[in-house]
Scaffold this active site. Structure first.
Site, mmCIF file in Angstrom:
data_model
loop_
_atom_site.group_PDB
_atom_site.id
_atom_site.type_symbol
_atom_site.label_atom_id
_atom_site.label_comp_id
_atom_site.label_asym_id
_atom_site.label_seq_id
_atom_site.Cartn_x
_atom_site.Cartn_y
_atom_site.Cartn_z
ATOM 1 N N ASP A 141 -14.886 -2.768 -0.586
ATOM 2 C CA ASP A 141 -14.397 -2.455 1.176
ATOM 3 C C ASP A 141 -15.914 -1.967 1.504
ATOM 4 O O ASP A 141 -16.575 -1.004 1.633
ATOM 5 C CB ASP A 141 -13.673 -0.768 1.129
ATOM 6 N N ASP A 186 0.744 -0.796 -0.166
ATOM 7 C CA ASP A 186 0.162 -0.334 0.215
ATOM 8 C C ASP A 186 0.375 1.276 -0.460
ATOM 9 O O ASP A 186 1.772 1.671 0.660
ATOM 10 C CB ASP A 186 -0.376 -0.048 1.345
#
Length: 238
Positions: A129, A8
């Site tokens: 998500d 990330d």
């Protein structure tokens, strides 16, 4: 089951968030390129990369780093974060990215998903998500009005072949996955479902493998050394 180590990106570094909170970032590696090479050397079959700056701002803040990794690390790579138009999808595919992940764009712009799938078929994945079963958008700052199962079914109808499910409340916690919600999604669609968020150790990998989950994204567990990437790949592949 495919294991996807996660990189990330925020401000050019590898970070991990806690429960999707952008203000809770922890720098886990300063050089994303070296991290990608390390993952490859440990047997990674696929890399999962997210541009967190892009997820928040909707622009490719870390494109140079992603480009360097795609061109120099000989492993398939999926990329997400801030990809909200067909031009950006085109750019990543031309760069050599194996799969492009749509999140916010899939919630807000179904026409984009339709066009992307028409153009690139299995190279398009959708990230779900969710907070309490409700998909979130804009870097997890806003909630949609749909249920995650209904959204998954809608994406399947469009022709999306891969869904990445994250329970945001588990992300970065090392508390294990939300297996119940994950399996509800898996059993509701024919898409390949990838688990993300909360994976702590080899027992979590074994649980997912037992349920025939298509893939597992591992992030904090590798950086915190509660999970060996090599061992996860060994278990996942057998």
């Amino acid at each position: 089951m495919i294991i996807l180590p996660a990189i990330d990106l925020k401000g050019g570094k590898c970070v991990r968030l806690y429960k999707g909170d952008m203000n809770s970032q922890e720098v886990v590696a300063r050089d994303p390129f070296e991290t990608a090479l390390k993952f490859k050397s440990e047997g990674a079959q696929y890399l999962h990369m997210v541009d967190l700056d892009g997820a928040l701002k909707g622009s490719g803040e870390n494109l140079d780093i992603i480009s360097k990794i795609v061109k120099n690390v000989d492993v398939p790579i999926e990329v997400g974060g801030g990809i909200r138009n067909i031009e950006t999808i085109d750019k990543f595919i031309k760069l050599g990215v194996s799969r492009v992940i749509l999140g916010t764009a899939a919630l807000k712009n179904k026409e984009l998903v339709i066009k992307a799938v028409e153009n690139y078929d299995e190279k398009i994945a959708v990230g779900i998500d969710a907070k309490d079963g409700v998909p979130a958008a804009d870097g997890w700052t806003t909630l949609s009005k749909t249920n995650y199962i209904d959204f998954g079914k809608e994406m399947e109808k469009i022709g999306v072949q891969t869904l990445i499910f994250t329970d945001i409340s588990k992300d970065g916690t090392l508390e294990g996955t939300n297996l119940e919600q994950l399996l509800k999604l898996k059993n509701s669609v024919k898409c390949n479902v990838i688990a993300s968020g909360g994976i702590k150790d080899i027992e979590d990998i074994k649980s997912l493998k037992k349920e025939n989950v298509y893939g597992a994204i591992v992030g904090k567990a590798i950086y915190a050394k509660t999970l060996s990437l090599k061992k996860a790949i060994e278990i996942g592949g057998n």
